[in-house]
Write a protein that holds these residues in place. Sequence first.
Motif, mmCIF file in Angstrom:
data_model
loop_
_atom_site.group_PDB
_atom_site.id
_atom_site.type_symbol
_atom_site.label_atom_id
_atom_site.label_comp_id
_atom_site.label_asym_id
_atom_site.label_seq_id
_atom_site.Cartn_x
_atom_site.Cartn_y
_atom_site.Cartn_z
ATOM 1 N N THR A 43 0.803 -1.234 0.000
ATOM 2 C CA THR A 43 0.000 0.000 0.000
ATOM 3 C C THR A 43 0.833 1.280 0.000
ATOM 4 O O THR A 43 0.575 2.197 -0.770
ATOM 5 C CB THR A 43 -0.923 0.002 1.230
ATOM 6 O OG1 THR A 43 -1.640 -1.220 1.249
ATOM 7 C CG2 THR A 43 -1.891 1.161 1.175
ATOM 8 N N LEU A 44 1.864 1.318 0.866
ATOM 9 C CA LEU A 44 2.623 2.561 1.020
ATOM 10 C C LEU A 44 3.496 2.853 -0.197
ATOM 11 O O LEU A 44 4.065 3.927 -0.319
ATOM 12 C CB LEU A 44 3.503 2.486 2.276
ATOM 13 C CG LEU A 44 2.712 2.395 3.578
ATOM 14 C CD1 LEU A 44 3.621 2.074 4.745
ATOM 15 C CD2 LEU A 44 1.967 3.692 3.846
ATOM 16 N N TYR A 45 3.592 1.876 -1.108
ATOM 17 C CA TYR A 45 4.421 2.039 -2.301
ATOM 18 C C TYR A 45 3.595 2.198 -3.567
ATOM 19 O O TYR A 45 4.141 2.253 -4.666
ATOM 20 C CB TYR A 45 5.368 0.837 -2.434
ATOM 21 C CG TYR A 45 6.381 0.796 -1.314
ATOM 22 C CD1 TYR A 45 7.628 1.405 -1.460
ATOM 23 C CD2 TYR A 45 6.086 0.212 -0.097
ATOM 24 C CE1 TYR A 45 8.540 1.409 -0.435
ATOM 25 C CE2 TYR A 45 6.996 0.218 0.945
ATOM 26 C CZ TYR A 45 8.224 0.810 0.771
ATOM 27 O OH TYR A 45 9.127 0.830 1.786
ATOM 28 N N MET A 91 13.006 -3.918 -1.521
ATOM 29 C CA MET A 91 14.345 -3.320 -1.487
ATOM 30 C C MET A 91 14.542 -2.469 -0.232
ATOM 31 O O MET A 91 15.663 -2.317 0.248
ATOM 32 C CB MET A 91 14.562 -2.433 -2.711
ATOM 33 C CG MET A 91 14.589 -3.201 -4.014
ATOM 34 S SD MET A 91 15.939 -4.379 -4.071
ATOM 35 C CE MET A 91 16.121 -4.565 -5.815
ATOM 36 N N ASP A 92 13.451 -1.870 0.273
ATOM 37 C CA ASP A 92 13.572 -1.079 1.500
ATOM 38 C C ASP A 92 13.771 -1.957 2.728
ATOM 39 O O ASP A 92 14.154 -1.478 3.791
ATOM 40 C CB ASP A 92 12.310 -0.208 1.695
ATOM 41 C CG ASP A 92 12.419 1.106 0.934
ATOM 42 O OD1 ASP A 92 13.446 1.310 0.251
ATOM 43 O OD2 ASP A 92 11.486 1.928 1.018
ATOM 44 N N LEU A 93 13.464 -3.233 2.599
ATOM 45 C CA LEU A 93 13.599 -4.146 3.732
ATOM 46 C C LEU A 93 14.953 -4.853 3.758
ATOM 47 O O LEU A 93 15.304 -5.502 4.722
ATOM 48 C CB LEU A 93 12.495 -5.206 3.692
ATOM 49 C CG LEU A 93 11.068 -4.699 3.890
ATOM 50 C CD1 LEU A 93 10.080 -5.820 3.621
ATOM 51 C CD2 LEU A 93 10.879 -4.182 5.304
ATOM 52 N N LEU A 96 -1.342 6.847 -4.633
ATOM 53 C CA LEU A 96 -1.761 7.342 -3.315
ATOM 54 C C LEU A 96 -2.149 8.818 -3.364
ATOM 55 O O LEU A 96 -3.096 9.240 -2.716
ATOM 56 C CB LEU A 96 -0.645 7.145 -2.283
ATOM 57 C CG LEU A 96 -0.499 5.748 -1.696
ATOM 58 C CD1 LEU A 96 0.608 5.735 -0.671
ATOM 59 C CD2 LEU A 96 -1.794 5.276 -1.067
ATOM 60 N N ASN A 119 -9.627 8.717 -0.465
ATOM 61 C CA ASN A 119 -9.494 8.035 0.824
ATOM 62 C C ASN A 119 -8.403 6.987 0.734
ATOM 63 O O ASN A 119 -8.359 6.215 -0.214
ATOM 64 C CB ASN A 119 -10.813 7.375 1.211
ATOM 65 C CG ASN A 119 -11.889 8.410 1.459
ATOM 66 O OD1 ASN A 119 -11.702 9.345 2.236
ATOM 67 N ND2 ASN A 119 -13.004 8.270 0.775
ATOM 68 N N GLN A 120 -7.547 6.994 1.709
ATOM 69 C CA GLN A 120 -6.404 6.093 1.648
ATOM 70 C C GLN A 120 -6.807 4.659 1.988
ATOM 71 O O GLN A 120 -7.607 4.426 2.883
ATOM 72 C CB GLN A 120 -5.302 6.571 2.593
ATOM 73 C CG GLN A 120 -4.797 7.973 2.290
ATOM 74 C CD GLN A 120 -4.176 8.109 0.912
ATOM 75 O OE1 GLN A 120 -4.649 7.526 -0.053
ATOM 76 N NE2 GLN A 120 -3.132 8.897 0.800
ATOM 77 N N PRO A 121 -6.254 3.696 1.257
ATOM 78 C CA PRO A 121 -6.595 2.298 1.514
ATOM 79 C C PRO A 121 -6.100 1.831 2.890
ATOM 80 O O PRO A 121 -5.154 2.381 3.433
ATOM 81 C CB PRO A 121 -5.874 1.544 0.394
ATOM 82 C CG PRO A 121 -4.864 2.480 -0.149
ATOM 83 C CD PRO A 121 -5.323 3.860 0.145
ATOM 84 N N VAL A 122 -6.780 0.822 3.413
ATOM 85 C CA VAL A 122 -6.412 0.270 4.719
ATOM 86 C C VAL A 122 -5.055 -0.415 4.621
ATOM 87 O O VAL A 122 -4.788 -1.166 3.693
ATOM 88 C CB VAL A 122 -7.484 -0.737 5.186
ATOM 89 C CG1 VAL A 122 -7.039 -1.438 6.464
ATOM 90 C CG2 VAL A 122 -8.806 -0.020 5.403
ATOM 91 N N LEU A 123 -4.204 -0.118 5.584
ATOM 92 C CA LEU A 123 -2.862 -0.707 5.620
ATOM 93 C C LEU A 123 -2.907 -2.050 6.322
ATOM 94 O O LEU A 123 -3.581 -2.190 7.328
ATOM 95 C CB LEU A 123 -1.966 0.173 6.484
ATOM 96 C CG LEU A 123 -1.167 1.283 5.865
ATOM 97 C CD1 LEU A 123 -0.152 1.745 6.894
ATOM 98 C CD2 LEU A 123 -0.464 0.789 4.642
ATOM 99 N N ARG A 124 -2.171 -3.000 5.793
ATOM 100 C CA ARG A 124 -2.026 -4.255 6.512
ATOM 101 C C ARG A 124 -0.559 -4.497 6.807
ATOM 102 O O ARG A 124 0.292 -3.735 6.384
ATOM 103 C CB ARG A 124 -2.636 -5.396 5.701
ATOM 104 C CG ARG A 124 -4.116 -5.197 5.545
ATOM 105 C CD ARG A 124 -4.786 -6.304 4.768
ATOM 106 N NE ARG A 124 -6.032 -5.836 4.200
ATOM 107 C CZ ARG A 124 -7.137 -5.612 4.894
ATOM 108 N NH1 ARG A 124 -7.162 -5.816 6.190
ATOM 109 N NH2 ARG A 124 -8.229 -5.174 4.307
ATOM 110 N N LYS A 125 -0.306 -5.586 7.507
ATOM 111 C CA LYS A 125 1.043 -5.801 8.016
ATOM 112 C C LYS A 125 2.004 -6.329 6.957
ATOM 113 O O LYS A 125 1.634 -7.140 6.118
ATOM 114 C CB LYS A 125 0.989 -6.827 9.144
ATOM 115 C CG LYS A 125 0.484 -6.252 10.439
ATOM 116 C CD LYS A 125 1.621 -5.581 11.202
ATOM 117 C CE LYS A 125 1.103 -4.895 12.443
ATOM 118 N NZ LYS A 125 0.333 -5.822 13.277
ATOM 119 N N THR A 126 3.232 -5.859 7.069
ATOM 120 C CA THR A 126 4.321 -6.436 6.306
ATOM 121 C C THR A 126 5.175 -7.215 7.290
ATOM 122 O O THR A 126 5.442 -6.746 8.384
ATOM 123 C CB THR A 126 5.159 -5.328 5.644
ATOM 124 O OG1 THR A 126 4.425 -4.783 4.559
ATOM 125 C CG2 THR A 126 6.489 -5.861 5.128
#
Lengths: 188, 306
Positions: A80-82, A130-132, A86, A91-98
């Motif tokens: 979602t954050l990528y 890549m950010d992880l 956005l 309305n921003q989509p619901v975030l779930r866990k990474t």
Amino acid sequence: MTTPTNRPTERKDDKLVMDAGDIARALTRIAHEILERNKGVRNLALVGIRTGGVYLAHRLVKRIQGIEGVQVPSGELDITLYRDDLALRKNQPVLRKTSVPFDMAEKVVVLVDDVLFTGRTIRAAMDGLMDLGRPGEIQLAVLVDRGHRQLPIKANYIGKNLPTSREEKVQVLLEENGEEDRVVISKS
Amino acid sequence: MSLKRKDLLSLAPLSVDEITLILETADSFKEVTGRDIKKVPALRGRTVVNLFFEPSTRTRTSFELAAKRLSADVINFSPSASSVVKGETLLDTARNIEAMQADIIVLRHSSAGAAETLAQGVKSSVINAGDGWHEHPTQALLDLYTIRQRGMDFKGLRVAIVGDVSHSRVARSNIYALTKLGAEVRVVGPSTMMPWGIEKLGAKVYYDMDEGLRGVNVIMMLRLQLERQGRALFPTIREYTRLYGLTAERVRLADPGAIVMHPGPINRGVEIAPDVADSLSSVILDQVANGVAVRMGILYLMSGAN
């Protein structure tokens, strides 16, 4: 980007393109192809893209374990954050866990998603990954490739190539979501 | 479910679902703040302006860090270095900032209702970072997050808020949110610091601290605003500490698993004994750490296109 979990109620003109048996056989083949291409499970890891890809990644982990007797590390990625849209959404989509609970350095990370469409989700997923960390290699496995790419992205493992028109909707329904395993095309 | 609000001014109008959405979104950002690379591109190209008319290090830094970790551009605007001293009104200042295409304005102001006024006057989203004695919604949300993080359920949870309730925006925001979520809220303090009619918000008033702490799951201490001494609210600091200071002995009156919270900055040895502030039951530093994740969640949810 596709949102396969956000499905409408099924309609009469939905066309069944894969049933439970087809999905099972495709996943078994993909598991073998992953092992063949990477010469076994050494340095192999699977990361599913929320939500459908996570379920499929878990199934692939089980199949690979059935073949090689080894449970490869796996993770879950919320892209979602990528997303590239956005700034356009009201309305921003619901975030779930990474959760990628292993070190990706030197690993061959196979991204797993249910439907490959424009390629934008995969672009987002690669940036997110890549950010992880710094994976040695990223490969892509999808259950369905429906075409209409908007980015130069190609899957390494494909369950089924499905020619579609842009207006059609491809839904991957899975047991983990309380559905009977199947893939359907509907006119939207 | 999404947050369909332009502004976050107060917790009073928020539904339980909206509060839950914010806490769950914050949870996803907590994972981001634990990464080696603590930055995501979600707010790339957006501008967040911190407009602080009152001194604040913690809240401003927390918002700044949250916005930067979302890849937004951040501008800090403080009145001493600006045209405010030349007589510009709040709304004119804000309109100028808006003309520079600010997407979100974070406002701290000494007047209650300042955020509301600003929100009505500008198109940008406004987040209230404390307005007078009214509300401090993001502080209450990070308090809720910290409680939840400890595995506590809000339904039936007993929370004591201790200190100068009258002059506390933190207390008011927490009372609104906690009662909504089904917690039992007690307010504890001297009658001079207890606002008239506070029980109408659903809080139970205790003037005796020992009685107020008995069996509670959460002790939320408020900062004694020492600058108010001499306004006849309390005779001496020593007396205040004796009657309303949190000691290890008093913590034992609470539930054995109770946690101690404080919005900071703490006056060691005044409202809270040093050994309590540093004890295992203290979650004061967790609150600060969680503040960044909670504010990332709020900025993200407020960043939808106008």
